[in-house]
Design a protein around this motif. Sequence first.
Motif, PDB file in Angstrom:
ATOM      1  N   VAL A  80       6.428 -12.536 -12.806  1.00  0.00           N
ATOM      2  CA  VAL A  80       7.073 -11.951 -13.989  1.00  0.00           C
ATOM      3  C   VAL A  80       7.318 -10.454 -13.774  1.00  0.00           C
ATOM      4  CG1 VAL A  80       6.830 -11.464 -16.456  1.00  0.00           C
ATOM      5  CG2 VAL A  80       6.124 -13.689 -15.547  1.00  0.00           C
ATOM      6  N   VAL A  81       6.326  -9.762 -13.225  1.00  0.00           N
ATOM      7  CA  VAL A  81       6.482  -8.321 -13.002  1.00  0.00           C
ATOM      8  C   VAL A  81       7.610  -8.047 -12.012  1.00  0.00           C
ATOM      9  CG1 VAL A  81       5.323  -6.186 -12.305  1.00  0.00           C
ATOM     10  CG2 VAL A  81       4.059  -7.918 -13.560  1.00  0.00           C
ATOM     11  N   LYS A  82       7.855  -8.974 -11.102  1.00  0.00           N
ATOM     12  CA  LYS A  82       8.923  -8.798 -10.118  1.00  0.00           C
ATOM     13  C   LYS A  82      10.324  -8.878 -10.737  1.00  0.00           C
ATOM     14  CE  LYS A  82       6.391 -10.116  -5.980  1.00  0.00           C
ATOM     15  NZ  LYS A  82       5.959 -11.228  -5.105  1.00  0.00           N
ATOM     16  N   THR A  86      11.732  -0.226  -9.971  1.00  0.00           N
ATOM     17  CA  THR A  86      11.183   1.129 -10.008  1.00  0.00           C
ATOM     18  C   THR A  86      11.781   1.922 -11.179  1.00  0.00           C
ATOM     19  OG1 THR A  86      10.861   1.155  -7.621  1.00  0.00           O
ATOM     20  CG2 THR A  86      10.981   3.290  -8.723  1.00  0.00           C
ATOM     21  N   GLY A  87      10.903   2.583 -11.924  1.00  0.00           N
ATOM     22  CA  GLY A  87      11.343   3.364 -13.079  1.00  0.00           C
ATOM     23  C   GLY A  87      11.156   2.649 -14.398  1.00  0.00           C
ATOM     24  N   ASP A  88      10.945   1.336 -14.345  1.00  0.00           N
ATOM     25  CA  ASP A  88      10.723   0.566 -15.574  1.00  0.00           C
ATOM     26  C   ASP A  88       9.298   0.768 -16.080  1.00  0.00           C
ATOM     27  OD1 ASP A  88      13.284  -0.388 -15.430  1.00  0.00           O
ATOM     28  OD2 ASP A  88      12.750  -2.367 -14.664  1.00  0.00           O
ATOM     29  N   GLU A  89       9.106   0.418 -17.348  1.00  0.00           N
ATOM     30  CA  GLU A  89       7.791   0.579 -17.990  1.00  0.00           C
ATOM     31  C   GLU A  89       7.379  -0.728 -18.656  1.00  0.00           C
ATOM     32  OE1 GLU A  89       6.111   3.889 -20.993  1.00  0.00           O
ATOM     33  OE2 GLU A  89       7.447   2.443 -21.943  1.00  0.00           O
ATOM     34  N   ILE A  90       6.072  -1.001 -18.582  1.00  0.00           N
ATOM     35  CA  ILE A  90       5.464  -2.126 -19.293  1.00  0.00           C
ATOM     36  C   ILE A  90       4.577  -1.573 -20.402  1.00  0.00           C
ATOM     37  CG2 ILE A  90       3.927  -4.124 -19.140  1.00  0.00           C
ATOM     38  CD1 ILE A  90       4.567  -4.239 -16.134  1.00  0.00           C
ATOM     39  N   ILE A  91       4.735  -2.104 -21.612  1.00  0.00           N
ATOM     40  CA  ILE A  91       3.754  -1.865 -22.673  1.00  0.00           C
ATOM     41  C   ILE A  91       2.826  -3.067 -22.669  1.00  0.00           C
ATOM     42  CG2 ILE A  91       3.356  -1.606 -25.145  1.00  0.00           C
ATOM     43  CD1 ILE A  91       6.106  -0.320 -25.368  1.00  0.00           C
ATOM     44  N   ALA A  92       1.537  -2.826 -22.428  1.00  0.00           N
ATOM     45  CA  ALA A  92       0.581  -3.922 -22.273  1.00  0.00           C
ATOM     46  C   ALA A  92      -0.567  -3.798 -23.266  1.00  0.00           C
ATOM     47  CB  ALA A  92       0.029  -3.952 -20.852  1.00  0.00           C
ATOM     48  N   VAL A  93      -1.095  -4.928 -23.669  1.00  0.00           N
ATOM     49  CA  VAL A  93      -2.248  -4.955 -24.561  1.00  0.00           C
ATOM     50  C   VAL A  93      -3.418  -4.230 -23.897  1.00  0.00           C
ATOM     51  CG1 VAL A  93      -2.947  -7.232 -23.682  1.00  0.00           C
ATOM     52  CG2 VAL A  93      -3.779  -6.464 -25.896  1.00  0.00           C
ATOM     53  N   ASP A  94      -4.157  -3.447 -24.671  1.00  0.00           N
ATOM     54  CA  ASP A  94      -5.237  -2.647 -24.083  1.00  0.00           C
ATOM     55  C   ASP A  94      -6.415  -3.509 -23.633  1.00  0.00           C
ATOM     56  OD1 ASP A  94      -6.037  -3.285 -26.671  1.00  0.00           O
ATOM     57  OD2 ASP A  94      -6.869  -1.303 -27.118  1.00  0.00           O
ATOM     58  N   GLY A  98      -8.944  -8.376 -16.629  1.00  0.00           N
ATOM     59  CA  GLY A  98      -9.200  -7.423 -15.556  1.00  0.00           C
ATOM     60  C   GLY A  98      -8.303  -7.610 -14.348  1.00  0.00           C
ATOM     61  N   GLY A  99      -7.985  -8.849 -14.008  1.00  0.00           N
ATOM     62  CA  GLY A  99      -7.111  -9.103 -12.866  1.00  0.00           C
ATOM     63  C   GLY A  99      -5.701  -8.603 -13.107  1.00  0.00           C
ATOM     64  N   ALA A 100      -5.207  -8.746 -14.326  1.00  0.00           N
ATOM     65  CA  ALA A 100      -3.875  -8.230 -14.671  1.00  0.00           C
ATOM     66  C   ALA A 100      -3.878  -6.707 -14.631  1.00  0.00           C
ATOM     67  CB  ALA A 100      -3.450  -8.728 -16.051  1.00  0.00           C
ATOM     68  N   PHE A 101      -4.951  -6.087 -15.134  1.00  0.00           N
ATOM     69  CA  PHE A 101      -5.066  -4.620 -15.072  1.00  0.00           C
ATOM     70  C   PHE A 101      -5.031  -4.146 -13.626  1.00  0.00           C
ATOM     71  CE2 PHE A 101      -7.703  -0.871 -14.438  1.00  0.00           C
ATOM     72  CZ  PHE A 101      -7.142   0.031 -15.338  1.00  0.00           C
ATOM     73  N   ARG A 102      -5.781  -4.818 -12.774  1.00  0.00           N
ATOM     74  CA  ARG A 102      -5.827  -4.444 -11.358  1.00  0.00           C
ATOM     75  C   ARG A 102      -4.438  -4.564 -10.717  1.00  0.00           C
ATOM     76  NH1 ARG A 102      -9.929  -7.597  -9.924  1.00  0.00           N
ATOM     77  NH2 ARG A 102      -8.560  -9.357  -9.523  1.00  0.00           N
ATOM     78  N   LEU A 103      -3.733  -5.648 -11.007  1.00  0.00           N
ATOM     79  CA  LEU A 103      -2.393  -5.855 -10.457  1.00  0.00           C
ATOM     80  C   LEU A 103      -1.416  -4.796 -10.965  1.00  0.00           C
ATOM     81  CD1 LEU A 103      -0.463  -7.747  -8.817  1.00  0.00           C
ATOM     82  CD2 LEU A 103      -0.034  -8.938 -10.977  1.00  0.00           C
ATOM     83  N   VAL A 107      -1.409  -2.022  -7.985  1.00  0.00           N
ATOM     84  CA  VAL A 107      -0.344  -2.519  -7.123  1.00  0.00           C
ATOM     85  C   VAL A 107       1.014  -2.002  -7.580  1.00  0.00           C
ATOM     86  CG1 VAL A 107       0.845  -4.555  -6.220  1.00  0.00           C
ATOM     87  CG2 VAL A 107      -1.643  -4.583  -6.483  1.00  0.00           C
ATOM     88  N   TYR A 108       1.373  -2.265  -8.843  1.00  0.00           N
ATOM     89  CA  TYR A 108       2.741  -1.975  -9.265  1.00  0.00           C
ATOM     90  C   TYR A 108       2.989  -0.527  -9.686  1.00  0.00           C
ATOM     91  CZ  TYR A 108       4.471  -6.615  -8.503  1.00  0.00           C
ATOM     92  OH  TYR A 108       4.884  -7.764  -7.883  1.00  0.00           O
ATOM     93  N   GLU A 109       1.948   0.174 -10.112  1.00  0.00           N
ATOM     94  CA  GLU A 109       2.169   1.585 -10.451  1.00  0.00           C
ATOM     95  C   GLU A 109       2.603   2.394  -9.223  1.00  0.00           C
ATOM     96  OE1 GLU A 109      -1.030   3.386 -12.633  1.00  0.00           O
ATOM     97  OE2 GLU A 109      -0.111   2.827 -14.545  1.00  0.00           O
ATOM     98  N   LYS A 110       2.094   2.025  -8.045  1.00  0.00           N
ATOM     99  CA  LYS A 110       2.473   2.784  -6.846  1.00  0.00           C
ATOM    100  C   LYS A 110       3.919   2.495  -6.429  1.00  0.00           C
ATOM    101  CE  LYS A 110       0.661  -0.407  -3.322  1.00  0.00           C
ATOM    102  NZ  LYS A 110      -0.373  -0.573  -2.280  1.00  0.00           N
ATOM    103  N   PHE A 111       4.515   1.448  -6.998  1.00  0.00           N
ATOM    104  CA  PHE A 111       5.930   1.165  -6.756  1.00  0.00           C
ATOM    105  C   PHE A 111       6.824   1.741  -7.856  1.00  0.00           C
ATOM    106  CE2 PHE A 111       4.086  -2.648  -4.468  1.00  0.00           C
ATOM    107  CZ  PHE A 111       4.304  -2.126  -3.204  1.00  0.00           C
TER     108      PHE A 111
END
Length: 390
Positions: A80-82, A86-94, A98-103, A107-111
């Motif tokens: 789904v994240v794919k 680059t430049g897009d933003e996700i609003i995510a539940v706080d 934990g696995g989704a947070f890690r991903l 992973v994706y913030e560095k891209f």
Amino acid sequence: MKEQTQILHSIPVDELTGSISVPIYQTSTFVQEAPGVNKGYDYSRSNNPTRKALEDTIAKLENGTSGYAFASGLAAIDAVVKLLKTGDEIIAVDDIYGGAFRLFTHVYEKFGISINYVDSTNSDNIAKVVTSKTKLIWIESPTNPTLKISDIIAIAAIAKKNDILLCVDNTFASPVSQKPIDLGADIVIHSATKYISGHSDLIAGLVITATQELGDKIKFIQNASGAILGPFDSWLALRGIETLSLRIRQHAENAQKIAEFLIQEKLIKNVYYPGLPSHHNHDIAKKQQKYFGGIVTFDLVIDDKELATAIVTNTKLFKLAESLGGVKSLCCLPCEMTHKSIPAEKRYRSGVTDSLIRLSVGLEDADDLIADIKQAIEIAVKQTAEIIAK
């Protein structure tokens, strides 16, 4: 047609042989009549009859147009994240898994995809932070592990108004209890490892889309990235779906009894369960869920990891393990297990304290499970008497 009947008969009889159980097509490739001329299958990464039966079945159960099966829940999230760039933003539940947070974060913030974590139990919190870069809203409802409930209809309205995709992780509710696409979601995901399979015997993820156009994009990513679910695990997930309605009903009945017991315990500070009238957004849960689920979470009046550890290591029926949603009851300490990858400060802000204990309530007799919790607390109190005395 009633739901249990619908579930059982949404799984097809094999057209070739009449097999009442979907055959396991354990093959990597398919013989073609001529180059590019085949029976709809050429290579099992691209498509497989057993996997397709699962994908079609979950799409029906979620009232989506198409479904796709992946090697794990995280592989489904990754697909789904794919959809983003680059430049897009996700609003995510706080209060995110934990696995989704890690991903998302590692992973994706560095891209170049930014993540904004917000408390989605109030939809206004999402509306306030939407920007022109926001392309995806990601919620779990109920969340893992504090079972926060978000108003999917209200959040879907915000997403549609701003031309943003809304993805709902429906793992904790299951399609028997809640159908996010009917409530306005664009995408639904499941860790099928949990309630869909229901027997703690496979790892799998599912993505369901509201439109075929979106489904085609997920299908392309599934084939291009290759994190597909194998035929045997697809068959196991189908077998689990056959009893999904019956299991969810019993999980929820047992969990309700346990939650009502826990609120009477003096050592317990908060009990998180959507079926309790005291639960925040209980009324929204009643509106959008048929059942309140099989997960109960609680923390202690003394926020001490040692005391919480003593409880989870002294249960006999609740087995200390990662995961949830199986027929046998499990317990875990999220701060040291499922949510250890989340920084402590962020964990605490979302309600995941050091004493928070998550119960995955199974299908054992509820009275036996309650007795097990009682004896574990009694032993823990004796083992940590000095901590309690302070």
